[in-house]
Design an enzyme around this catalytic site. Structure first.
Site, PDB file in Angstrom:
ATOM      1  CG  ASP A 143      -1.766   1.237   1.329  1.00 45.28           C
ATOM      2  OD1 ASP A 143      -2.902   1.189   0.839  1.00 45.28           O
ATOM      3  OD2 ASP A 143      -1.306   2.268   1.873  1.00 45.28           O
ATOM      4  CE1 TYR A 180       0.791   7.930   2.580  1.00 38.60           C
ATOM      5  CE2 TYR A 180       1.265   5.671   1.970  1.00 38.60           C
ATOM      6  CZ  TYR A 180       0.466   6.574   2.620  1.00 38.60           C
ATOM      7  OH  TYR A 180      -0.638   6.149   3.301  1.00 38.60           O
ATOM      8  CE  LYS A 224      -3.675   4.885   0.940  1.00 34.59           C
ATOM      9  NZ  LYS A 224      -2.255   4.506   0.942  1.00 34.59           N
ATOM     10  CG  HIS A 262      -4.528   9.719   0.700  1.00 36.84           C
ATOM     11  ND1 HIS A 262      -3.180   9.738   0.454  1.00 36.84           N
ATOM     12  CD2 HIS A 262      -4.653   9.226   1.957  1.00 36.84           C
ATOM     13  CE1 HIS A 262      -2.520   9.275   1.508  1.00 36.84           C
ATOM     14  NE2 HIS A 262      -3.398   8.962   2.434  1.00 36.84           N
TER      15      HIS A 262
END
Length: 296
Positions: free
Chosen positions: A52, A57, A86, A119
């Protein structure tokens, strides 16, 4: 690292589309791009098949490089894996989300995603009480539907969505997300949201499933008692509670010991009364974002 790869019999949950998701995945939040190679490789070699990540990120390229190396070494194929990413609050809106989806595929160096999710229900640079947020979110969802239609994404879902956010999305698009990812651990259980998801056949996925290892969870006397009883760690007890409740979990670690420990939860079973007592620990203790601030 030696080229020996474990195959574990990890349970899967089934989406309303018929596709399946492994009940344990490697979370990569706050995992630096440079840390991804070792952490992801360690996870895959030790039986993980579910990764994930997210646009925000900023580690998708590192994950992509690691996976490419594993494919090259013939340790695993793309078809063996379940990969989620996401769309960030900065990428909301139809055109932005379409472009974001394409960029995610490029960064991960993959032809398709198993799951792409929104997200956050809010939109960057819009006040959380702005009613226009719901329309922007719907545009994003339509972009995800388009990417799915094009075969670039197998399934689409959401993260941090409350019942009001889900209601608007479903009523105006005609498509129910396959999954909702939100903070969920023994100290933070949104029963109303879980019930809503179950009623609408939306798989529940827990992030911060260990409350970021906060001492309130890790030093909880009842969890310590169970850990001693089963010769497991508190983290393993908390994760076992989640999977026995049919929640997908995404424990994150870059440490080999903990990566292995977090998936070693299928050789014991909590009793029904123990599950109930763990659930009774709930105190709505958030360690991450609280989506209730997004009003529409």
């Amino acid at each position: 690292m030696e080229n020996i790869i474990k195959t574990l019999n990890i349970p899967h949950l089934t989406f309303h589309t018929g596709n399946k998701i492994p009940i344990v995945g490697l979370g990569t939040y706050e995992m630096a791009d440079s840390e991804c190679d070792k952490a992801v490789r360690t996870a895959i070699v030790n039986g993980y098949r579910h990764i994930d990540t997210a646009s925000i990120y900023k580690n998708e390229e590192g994950i992509g490089r690691c996976l490419k190396g594993l494919y090259k070494d013939k340790l695993i194929t793309r078809q063996d894996l379940f990969i989620t990413s996401k769309i960030s609050p900065y990428e909301q809106g139809y055109e932005k989300a379409l472009a974001a989806g394409e960029n995610i595929l490029k960064r991960l160096d993959t032809e398709y995603l198993d799951l792409l999710i929104i997200h956050w229900p809010g939109v960057s640079k819009m006040k959380p009480d702005d009613p226009k947020i719901a329309e922007k979110r719907l545009e994003t969802w339509k972009a995800l539907q388009k990417l799915k239609e094009q075969g670039k994404v197998k399934d689409i879902g959401v993260s941090n969505f409350l019942p009001r956010h889900l209601d608007h999305l479903i009523k105006n698009s005609g498509e129910v997300p396959v999954l909702n990812q939100f903070e969920l651990h023994p100290l933070c259980i949104n029963h109303e949201l879980i019930d809503y998801c179950h009623k609408n056949k939306i798989v529940v996925e827990a992030y911060s499933s260990l409350a970021r290892k906060h001492e309130k969870l890790m030093k909880n006397s009842y969890l310590l008692e169970l850990a001693k009883k089963y010769n497991k760690s508190v983290a393993q007890v908390a994760l076992r509670w989640a999977v026995q409740n049919n929640f997908v979990v995404l424990p994150k670690s870059v440490t080999e010991k903990y990566i292995i420990e977090n998936i070693d939860i299928f050789d014991f079973e909590l009793e029904e009364e123990e599950l109930k007592k763990i659930s009774a620990l709930n105190e709505n203790f958030h360690t991450c974002w609280d989506p209730s601030v997004v009003l529409h």
